[in-house]
Design a protein around this motif. Structure first.
Motif, PDB file in Angstrom:
ATOM      1  N   GLU A   1       2.328   1.591  -3.506  1.00  0.00           N
ATOM      2  CA  GLU A   1       1.294   1.877  -4.509  1.00  0.00           C
ATOM      3  C   GLU A   1       0.680   3.259  -4.324  1.00  0.00           C
ATOM      4  OE1 GLU A   1      -1.388  -1.459  -4.333  1.00  0.00           O
ATOM      5  OE2 GLU A   1       0.019  -2.760  -5.417  1.00  0.00           O
ATOM      6  N   GLN A   2       0.476   3.686  -3.087  1.00  0.00           N
ATOM      7  CA  GLN A   2      -0.100   4.999  -2.851  1.00  0.00           C
ATOM      8  C   GLN A   2       0.857   6.115  -3.260  1.00  0.00           C
ATOM      9  OE1 GLN A   2      -1.461   5.152   1.223  1.00  0.00           O
ATOM     10  NE2 GLN A   2      -3.441   4.295   0.680  1.00  0.00           N
TER      11      GLN A   2
ATOM     12  N   THR B   1       0.825  -1.206   0.000  1.00  0.00           N
ATOM     13  CA  THR B   1       0.000   0.000   0.000  1.00  0.00           C
ATOM     14  C   THR B   1       0.859   1.255   0.000  1.00  0.00           C
ATOM     15  OG1 THR B   1      -1.810  -1.156   1.098  1.00  0.00           O
ATOM     16  CG2 THR B   1      -1.792   1.254   1.266  1.00  0.00           C
TER      17      THR B   1
END
Length: 111
Positions: A43-44, A40
């Motif tokens: 990806e963020q 996360t």
């Protein structure tokens, strides 16, 4: 900087850049973060991580741990394909064990 330590740090960054989050979590290098939290965070950020360039080592900040003499904390700036040096930083705890080091992610954040 200790060459053996940088080998471990570079390997960790290469695995992050390749998206091998499960492998990082499986061998304990994820530290307090889960596989999903690592994924996360990357990806963020929205850009493609790349391995640490050869001259990237000179930008690593190392902090001695007075409470644990065989340990150091490193803040490692990360690079992306899109922007070169990014503002994403990998914080790593490294513990010397004999002639080698174990490393684990302490945090992955924007500075």
């Amino acid at each position: 900087m200790d060459v053996k330590l940088m080998v471990q740090v570079r390997r960790l960054i290469e695995d992050l850049a390749a998206g091998r989050y499960a492998a990082i979590a499986a061998d304990g290098r994820a530290g307090r973060l889960t596989e999903a939290e690592l994924r996360t965070a990357v990806e963020q950020y929205g850009r493609t991580l790349v391995p640490l360039p050869a001259d990237g080592e000179r930008l690593v900040d190392i902090y001695e741990q007075t409470s644990q003499p065989d340990a150091v904390t490193l803040d490692v700036p990360l690079w992306t394909r899109e922007e070169g040096r990014s503002d994403l930083t990998l914080s790593v705890m490294a513990i010397k064990q004999g002639e080698t080091y174990t490393v684990e992610v302490d945090d992955l954040h924007v500075l």
